[in-house]
Enzyme design. Structure first.
Site, PDB file in Angstrom:
ATOM      1  N   GLU A 131      89.643  30.158 -27.491  1.00  0.00           N
ATOM      2  CA  GLU A 131      88.870  31.243 -28.062  1.00  0.00           C
ATOM      3  C   GLU A 131      89.644  31.920 -29.172  1.00  0.00           C
ATOM      4  O   GLU A 131      90.871  31.918 -29.195  1.00  0.00           O
ATOM      5  CB  GLU A 131      88.511  32.242 -26.955  1.00  0.00           C
ATOM      6  CG  GLU A 131      87.487  31.633 -26.039  1.00  0.00           C
ATOM      7  CD  GLU A 131      87.248  32.418 -24.770  1.00  0.00           C
ATOM      8  OE1 GLU A 131      86.158  32.289 -24.204  1.00  0.00           O
ATOM      9  OE2 GLU A 131      88.141  33.170 -24.348  1.00  0.00           O
ATOM     10  N   CYS A 144      92.480  37.280 -34.010  1.00  0.00           N
ATOM     11  CA  CYS A 144      93.409  36.978 -32.920  1.00  0.00           C
ATOM     12  C   CYS A 144      93.320  35.476 -32.640  1.00  0.00           C
ATOM     13  O   CYS A 144      92.273  34.967 -32.259  1.00  0.00           O
ATOM     14  CB  CYS A 144      93.016  37.809 -31.701  1.00  0.00           C
ATOM     15  SG  CYS A 144      94.079  37.558 -30.297  1.00  0.00           S
ATOM     16  N   CYS A 158      98.073  38.451 -16.419  1.00  0.00           N
ATOM     17  CA  CYS A 158      97.339  37.830 -17.529  1.00  0.00           C
ATOM     18  C   CYS A 158      96.433  36.722 -17.023  1.00  0.00           C
ATOM     19  O   CYS A 158      96.880  35.831 -16.292  1.00  0.00           O
ATOM     20  CB  CYS A 158      98.337  37.274 -18.541  1.00  0.00           C
ATOM     21  SG  CYS A 158      97.535  36.331 -19.854  1.00  0.00           S
ATOM     22  N   CYS A 383      92.488  41.716 -24.753  1.00  0.00           N
ATOM     23  CA  CYS A 383      93.768  41.080 -24.408  1.00  0.00           C
ATOM     24  C   CYS A 383      93.768  40.590 -22.972  1.00  0.00           C
ATOM     25  O   CYS A 383      93.421  41.331 -22.062  1.00  0.00           O
ATOM     26  CB  CYS A 383      94.911  42.087 -24.484  1.00  0.00           C
ATOM     27  SG  CYS A 383      95.210  42.719 -26.085  1.00  0.00           S
TER      28      CYS A 383
END
Ligand code: SAH
Ligand code: SF4
Length: 408
Positions: A131, A144, A158, A383
């Protein structure tokens, strides 16, 4: 493309838990490979392969480069200053394909997320997905970018770190993400953009993956993105974020020269070992020494320290004080990131007033300490949320592919 990862897998002596995962796949180029991501020298070789005389190659490379990276041509047919005959010869052997866009999602705050499909070598696992997220702000537009499918590491908070599958992206697949964004936003040199100026102005290597465990491809891609005869986004507007692969930090400064961000997240080794297990290999003191030695760091070019705010884990005022002490002498700014939850995590985001207290302490100690506003949460683009939807999609796709294989 060589794989530089297999040799660096290390087992933690105490727990036998691998700090780093072995990549399961390597890139297999398609029959008609894309020229995206090749250096000028490699392009010259390709031209040689289709019979272009040595004396002509430099000029032809310049033409190709301009059409591909400055104008954003999506096929050779668009390259009208190249002879028809040459375009046909190029088209027989090569493409200028970018990664395939399989989905585009637009958040209520304007953030856009693209799901990109990449080839893999295995028939049933036919495609991998990564992505790429575009975040518009008033004074800039930040893209990003991902460096790996999944991540070689496994930070506790994460979501990307929970993924088993890992493949390093090629330089072309990294540059390709920027090209896809420019395509989708109609953001190439001579096309009309709504604002009149460029939309993608900044790049952050903060998508999926640990960029410093795919060093060569990331380096080649970033140098290409910064090339001012092409995409032309200056190095000062490119930030590479790492969880702390110490030996490659200095190389980043020397060989790429982009801005550096460090995912610090804890101020004591004991806690950082848990949150960012790579810390067992490269503890805080070594990491900060590499930052002190980072070529080109100055008050005008500060290193960003990212710090995810985890409730009751790393968010006390004592942590804030220690953070300020640790960073003494390093030209630094601190970026506080509210934790973005994902299904199955035990962590929670710190309370807002605690984030404010933490931020205020740091600010009063003389550091710029912006709290990163979560963007695109409704499309899981914030994030650490990347890949979640994709996994579901891959499972469905795999099933469909299996069914197809059985009826073949
Ligand atoms: N692998 C690199 C770059 C990608 S992650 C790195 O770790 O630096 C980009 C940033 O998002 C890192 O600072 C990472 O620690 C942070 N992050 C990861 N998961 C998060 C989550 N769930 N919430 C908030 N930030 C997260
Ligand atoms: Fe990988 Fe960065 Fe996530 Fe850690 S925080 S698992 S290094 S993507």
């Amino acid at each position: 493309m060589t794989d530089n990862l297999t040799s660096i897998v290390a087992l933690d002596a105490r727990t036998s838990v691998p700090l780093e995962k072995t990549p399961l796949e390597t890139y297999v180029p398609p029959a008609r490979p894309s020229l995206i991501g090749l250096s000028r020298g490699e392009l010259a070789q390709c031209l040689g392969a289709i019979g272009v005389a040595p004396a002509q190659r430099k000029m032809r490379v310049q033409q190709l480069w301009h059409w591909t990276y400055f104008r954003g041509a999506r096929n050779f047919g668009e390259m009208t200053s190249v002879s028809k005959e040459m375009r046909a010869r190029l088209d027989e052997r090569f493409t200028v394909d970018r990664p395939e866009v399989v989905a585009e999602q637009v958040s209520s705050d304007g953030t856009r997320k693209w799901l990109l499909r990449l080839p893999s070598g295995d028939r049933l696992e036919k495609a991998h997905e990564v992505e790429c997220v575009y975040i518009p702000e008033t004074d800039r537009g930040t893209l990003c970018v991902s460096s790996q499918v999944g991540c070689t590491l496994n930070c506790a908070f994460c979501h990307t770190g929970t993924q088993r599958l890992v493949r390093n992206l090629t330089a072309g697949e990294i540059v390709g993400q920027v090209m896809v964004a420019r395509d989708r936003l109609n953001d190439w040199a001579d096309r009309d953009t709504p604002s009149g100026g460029r939309l993608v102005t900044n790049i952050v290597m903060m998508g999926m993956g640990e960029p410093l465990y795919n060093f060569e491809a990331v380096r080649d891609a970033l140098l290409m993105i910064a090339d001012n005869e092409g995409i032309g986004i200056s190095r000062r507007r490119i930030t590479l974020s790492t969880s702390g692969v110490v030996p490659n930090i200095i190389r980043t400064g020397e060989e790429i020269g982009v801005m550096l961000a460090i995912s610090l997240h804890a101020v004591r080794d004991e806690l950082r070992n848990e949150l960012v297990p790579l810390n067992r290999k490269y503890p805080i003191a070594e990491l900060l020494q590499a930052c002190r030695d980072y070529p080109g760091a100055s008050n005008a070019r500060r290193i960003t320290f990212e710090y995810v705010m985890l409730k009751g884990v790393n968010d006390s005022l004592d942590d804030a004080k220690r953070l300020v002490r640790l960073l003494k002498g390093i030209p630094a700014k601190i970026n506080l990131i509210p934790f973005n939850p994902w299904p199955g995590t035990d962590y929670e985001c710190s309370d807002w007033d605690q984030i404010e207290k933490f931020s205020e302490y740091i600010f009063n100690a003389g550091y710029s300490s912006p709290v990163r506003t979560p963007r695109g949460r409704d499309i899981l683009a914030a994030c650490g949320q990347l890949k979640s939807e994709t996994e579901k999609l891959s499972a469905r796709e795999r099933q469909a592919l299996r069914a197809m294989a059985m009826t073949d």
